[in-house]
Design a protein around this motif. Sequence first.
Motif, PDB file in Angstrom:
ATOM      1  N   GLU A 203       0.593  -1.334   0.022  1.00  0.00           N
ATOM      2  CA  GLU A 203       0.005  -0.074  -0.106  1.00  0.00           C
ATOM      3  C   GLU A 203       0.947   1.203  -0.018  1.00  0.00           C
ATOM      4  O   GLU A 203       0.503   2.169  -0.716  1.00  0.00           O
ATOM      5  N   ALA A 204       1.855   1.024   0.830  1.00  0.00           N
ATOM      6  CA  ALA A 204       2.868   2.389   0.853  1.00  0.00           C
ATOM      7  C   ALA A 204       3.456   2.599  -0.570  1.00  0.00           C
ATOM      8  O   ALA A 204       3.622   3.959  -0.772  1.00  0.00           O
ATOM      9  N   ALA A 205       4.006   1.604  -1.137  1.00  0.00           N
ATOM     10  CA  ALA A 205       4.539   1.685  -2.360  1.00  0.00           C
ATOM     11  C   ALA A 205       3.547   2.237  -3.354  1.00  0.00           C
ATOM     12  O   ALA A 205       3.933   3.031  -4.307  1.00  0.00           O
ATOM     13  N   GLU A 206       2.422   1.848  -3.343  1.00  0.00           N
ATOM     14  CA  GLU A 206       1.495   2.280  -4.364  1.00  0.00           C
ATOM     15  C   GLU A 206       1.056   3.619  -4.172  1.00  0.00           C
ATOM     16  O   GLU A 206       1.025   4.288  -5.127  1.00  0.00           O
ATOM     17  N   MET A 207       0.962   4.045  -2.933  1.00  0.00           N
ATOM     18  CA  MET A 207       0.698   5.718  -2.701  1.00  0.00           C
ATOM     19  C   MET A 207       1.906   6.621  -3.303  1.00  0.00           C
ATOM     20  O   MET A 207       1.743   7.332  -3.734  1.00  0.00           O
ATOM     21  N   ALA A 208       3.079   5.834  -2.822  1.00  0.00           N
ATOM     22  CA  ALA A 208       4.166   6.591  -3.446  1.00  0.00           C
ATOM     23  C   ALA A 208       4.314   6.615  -4.775  1.00  0.00           C
ATOM     24  O   ALA A 208       4.699   7.699  -5.211  1.00  0.00           O
ATOM     25  N   ALA A 209       4.117   5.688  -5.778  1.00  0.00           N
ATOM     26  CA  ALA A 209       4.055   5.577  -7.091  1.00  0.00           C
ATOM     27  C   ALA A 209       2.839   6.425  -7.681  1.00  0.00           C
ATOM     28  O   ALA A 209       2.901   6.911  -8.817  1.00  0.00           O
ATOM     29  N   GLY A 210       1.698   6.598  -6.883  1.00  0.00           N
ATOM     30  CA  GLY A 210       0.720   7.236  -7.654  1.00  0.00           C
ATOM     31  C   GLY A 210      -0.040   6.381  -8.121  1.00  0.00           C
ATOM     32  O   GLY A 210      -1.219   6.625  -9.018  1.00  0.00           O
ATOM     33  N   LEU A 211       0.032   5.137  -7.885  1.00  0.00           N
ATOM     34  CA  LEU A 211      -0.882   4.053  -8.645  1.00  0.00           C
ATOM     35  C   LEU A 211      -2.505   4.021  -7.938  1.00  0.00           C
ATOM     36  O   LEU A 211      -2.662   4.245  -6.883  1.00  0.00           O
ATOM     37  N   MET A 212      -3.558   4.108  -8.863  1.00  0.00           N
ATOM     38  CA  MET A 212      -4.847   3.904  -8.522  1.00  0.00           C
ATOM     39  C   MET A 212      -5.259   2.806  -7.951  1.00  0.00           C
ATOM     40  O   MET A 212      -4.940   1.674  -8.508  1.00  0.00           O
ATOM     41  N   PRO A 213      -5.923   2.782  -6.724  1.00  0.00           N
ATOM     42  CA  PRO A 213      -6.103   1.426  -6.080  1.00  0.00           C
ATOM     43  C   PRO A 213      -7.109   0.357  -6.884  1.00  0.00           C
ATOM     44  O   PRO A 213      -7.042  -0.740  -6.927  1.00  0.00           O
ATOM     45  N   GLY A 214      -7.866   1.266  -7.477  1.00  0.00           N
ATOM     46  CA  GLY A 214      -8.985   0.391  -8.356  1.00  0.00           C
ATOM     47  C   GLY A 214      -8.509   0.453  -9.916  1.00  0.00           C
ATOM     48  O   GLY A 214      -9.384  -0.208 -10.621  1.00  0.00           O
ATOM     49  N   ARG A 215      -7.454   0.340 -10.056  1.00  0.00           N
ATOM     50  CA  ARG A 215      -6.953   0.160 -11.728  1.00  0.00           C
ATOM     51  C   ARG A 215      -7.167  -1.225 -12.333  1.00  0.00           C
ATOM     52  O   ARG A 215      -7.430  -1.357 -13.235  1.00  0.00           O
ATOM     53  N   ASN A 228     -21.052   4.866 -18.762  1.00  0.00           N
ATOM     54  CA  ASN A 228     -20.778   5.134 -20.042  1.00  0.00           C
ATOM     55  C   ASN A 228     -19.237   4.475 -20.143  1.00  0.00           C
ATOM     56  O   ASN A 228     -18.260   5.056 -19.449  1.00  0.00           O
ATOM     57  N   ALA A 229     -19.136   3.672 -20.832  1.00  0.00           N
ATOM     58  CA  ALA A 229     -17.831   2.703 -21.062  1.00  0.00           C
ATOM     59  C   ALA A 229     -16.741   3.499 -21.427  1.00  0.00           C
ATOM     60  O   ALA A 229     -15.464   3.707 -21.246  1.00  0.00           O
ATOM     61  N   ASP A 230     -16.935   4.436 -22.347  1.00  0.00           N
ATOM     62  CA  ASP A 230     -15.882   5.594 -23.117  1.00  0.00           C
ATOM     63  C   ASP A 230     -15.568   6.464 -22.211  1.00  0.00           C
ATOM     64  O   ASP A 230     -14.429   6.652 -22.031  1.00  0.00           O
ATOM     65  N   ARG A 231     -16.489   7.081 -21.302  1.00  0.00           N
ATOM     66  CA  ARG A 231     -16.123   7.891 -20.409  1.00  0.00           C
ATOM     67  C   ARG A 231     -15.178   7.385 -19.032  1.00  0.00           C
ATOM     68  O   ARG A 231     -14.237   7.948 -18.777  1.00  0.00           O
ATOM     69  N   TRP A 232     -15.609   6.233 -18.959  1.00  0.00           N
ATOM     70  CA  TRP A 232     -14.906   5.451 -17.925  1.00  0.00           C
ATOM     71  C   TRP A 232     -13.449   5.065 -18.322  1.00  0.00           C
ATOM     72  O   TRP A 232     -12.649   5.163 -17.567  1.00  0.00           O
ATOM     73  N   ALA A 233     -13.250   4.759 -19.665  1.00  0.00           N
ATOM     74  CA  ALA A 233     -12.032   4.527 -20.022  1.00  0.00           C
ATOM     75  C   ALA A 233     -11.187   5.647 -20.223  1.00  0.00           C
ATOM     76  O   ALA A 233     -10.103   5.719 -19.954  1.00  0.00           O
ATOM     77  N   ASP A 234     -11.810   6.806 -20.597  1.00  0.00           N
ATOM     78  CA  ASP A 234     -11.126   8.216 -20.564  1.00  0.00           C
ATOM     79  C   ASP A 234     -10.711   8.496 -19.045  1.00  0.00           C
ATOM     80  O   ASP A 234      -9.711   9.025 -19.006  1.00  0.00           O
ATOM     81  N   MET A 235     -11.387   8.222 -18.240  1.00  0.00           N
ATOM     82  CA  MET A 235     -10.978   8.561 -16.570  1.00  0.00           C
ATOM     83  C   MET A 235      -9.923   7.897 -16.254  1.00  0.00           C
ATOM     84  O   MET A 235      -8.812   8.417 -15.799  1.00  0.00           O
ATOM     85  N   LYS A 236      -9.912   6.605 -16.552  1.00  0.00           N
ATOM     86  CA  LYS A 236      -8.837   5.852 -16.160  1.00  0.00           C
ATOM     87  C   LYS A 236      -7.240   5.977 -17.098  1.00  0.00           C
ATOM     88  O   LYS A 236      -6.533   6.147 -16.415  1.00  0.00           O
ATOM     89  N   ALA A 237      -7.542   6.385 -18.116  1.00  0.00           N
ATOM     90  CA  ALA A 237      -6.524   6.812 -19.127  1.00  0.00           C
ATOM     91  C   ALA A 237      -5.784   8.220 -18.742  1.00  0.00           C
ATOM     92  O   ALA A 237      -4.576   8.368 -18.912  1.00  0.00           O
ATOM     93  N   ALA A 238      -6.771   9.137 -18.028  1.00  0.00           N
ATOM     94  CA  ALA A 238      -6.221  10.374 -17.657  1.00  0.00           C
ATOM     95  C   ALA A 238      -5.183  10.231 -16.214  1.00  0.00           C
ATOM     96  O   ALA A 238      -4.857  11.289 -15.855  1.00  0.00           O
ATOM     97  N   CYS A 239      -5.574   8.969 -15.682  1.00  0.00           N
ATOM     98  CA  CYS A 239      -4.700   8.945 -14.398  1.00  0.00           C
ATOM     99  C   CYS A 239      -3.241   9.355 -14.603  1.00  0.00           C
ATOM    100  O   CYS A 239      -2.584   8.651 -15.844  1.00  0.00           O
ATOM    101  N   PRO A 240      -2.374   9.847 -13.756  1.00  0.00           N
ATOM    102  CA  PRO A 240      -1.089  10.352 -13.910  1.00  0.00           C
ATOM    103  C   PRO A 240      -0.038   9.018 -13.976  1.00  0.00           C
ATOM    104  O   PRO A 240      -0.439   8.013 -13.736  1.00  0.00           O
ATOM    105  N   ALA A 241       0.712   9.020 -15.147  1.00  0.00           N
ATOM    106  CA  ALA A 241       1.690   7.829 -14.946  1.00  0.00           C
ATOM    107  C   ALA A 241       2.341   7.822 -13.769  1.00  0.00           C
ATOM    108  O   ALA A 241       2.815   8.696 -12.775  1.00  0.00           O
ATOM    109  N   PRO A 242       2.697   6.251 -13.319  1.00  0.00           N
ATOM    110  CA  PRO A 242       3.330   6.235 -12.114  1.00  0.00           C
ATOM    111  C   PRO A 242       4.535   6.699 -12.018  1.00  0.00           C
ATOM    112  O   PRO A 242       5.441   7.014 -12.826  1.00  0.00           O
TER     113      PRO A 242
END
Length: 372
Positions: A203-215, A228-242
């Motif tokens: 959990e600590a490493a995921e928090m530090a890396a900025g990984l989304m827990p529900g990814r 809406n599957a397309d909007r959901w895909a866009d939301m996940k794609a917009a997450c910052p890179a680890p």
Amino acid sequence: MTAPFEIFLSSAPGLEDVLREEAVANGFAHAVVVPGGVTFKGHWTTVWRANLVMRGAGRVLARIGSFPAYHLAELDKKARAFPWGETLRADVPLRVEVTASQRSKIYHAGAAQQRIETALVEEFGAVIDKTADLVLRARIEKDIVTFSIDTSGESLHKRGHKPAVGKAPMRETLAALFLRQCGYDGSQAVVDPMCGSGTFVLEAAEMAAGLMPGRSRRFAFEDLASFNADRWADMKAACPAPRSDLPQFQGSDRDPGAIRMSRGNAEAAGLGAAIDFQNVSVADLTPPEGAEPGIVMVNPPYGERIGNRKLLFSVHATLGTVLKTRFSGWRVGIVTSDPQLAQATGLSFLAPGAPVAHGGLRVKLYQTAALR
């Protein structure tokens, strides 16, 4: 449902304030503490995002409507008129769960559940299945019937990328909140000397890396009419890179099987190279080489895991001695249901946190200031 509606994030009682801190940090600025969690207003995209980003929440419930009802006939009539199609799909099975207060004129939960299920089937064409993943919750309190949808499905502690679980594990949601309660912000090194399947350091490493827990997982809201599957895909794609510039993380355990589990879990989470797992006893514990003082988080044996309690006093005393002699400047967090075992470490603790339900027991977080 175009207007904002109430969203409820559940947590273990005793950790609501910590969950609110996390909610605010994730942009849910108007989160308010209520018994068992926090609430705020939002839309369906808010619900999706809460499931994706919240580490400490056990579930995300959407309050989809309410009305007064003083007897079963009125409940039946209003349930039949309720706009189910705005939220539910008739082709997706669901189950209904009802809680009713003695302070309401409708207090028989079973009878209320039957009326609601009948209304759903006859007026909306719903399929009722007692084993369905999608859950409609009805709460009857002071003659007000409130409908909520559990938008998470499986509990959010099931991240979707942890193949192995140890004996009597710490839930990921609890681990995340205890880390936050210890002041962890993703910048400090974290060591767990009794890591089990690796929950705290993962959990600590995921928090530090900025990984989304529900990814890595699926959610119940994907079966709702509002999805809406397309909007959901866009939301996940917009997450910052680890992030790759991480502090040091170290988990150790005397059980080689636990270390194998931890390494497999770290690989599955994409963090295999970020965490150093060592098969060593507490007596041989040392800080990560070159690490700045950070946080030692430990969930030692207690309750059903306790075994020979007399032997555990010796283990805790050894842990305390090792930490005091080798971890100068580090802060310590110990989660336990047994205050005598915590005191056996010989560490000077701050006032313990509120009791928290975990595994049928009431545990507390015992923290230290920086060790000297």
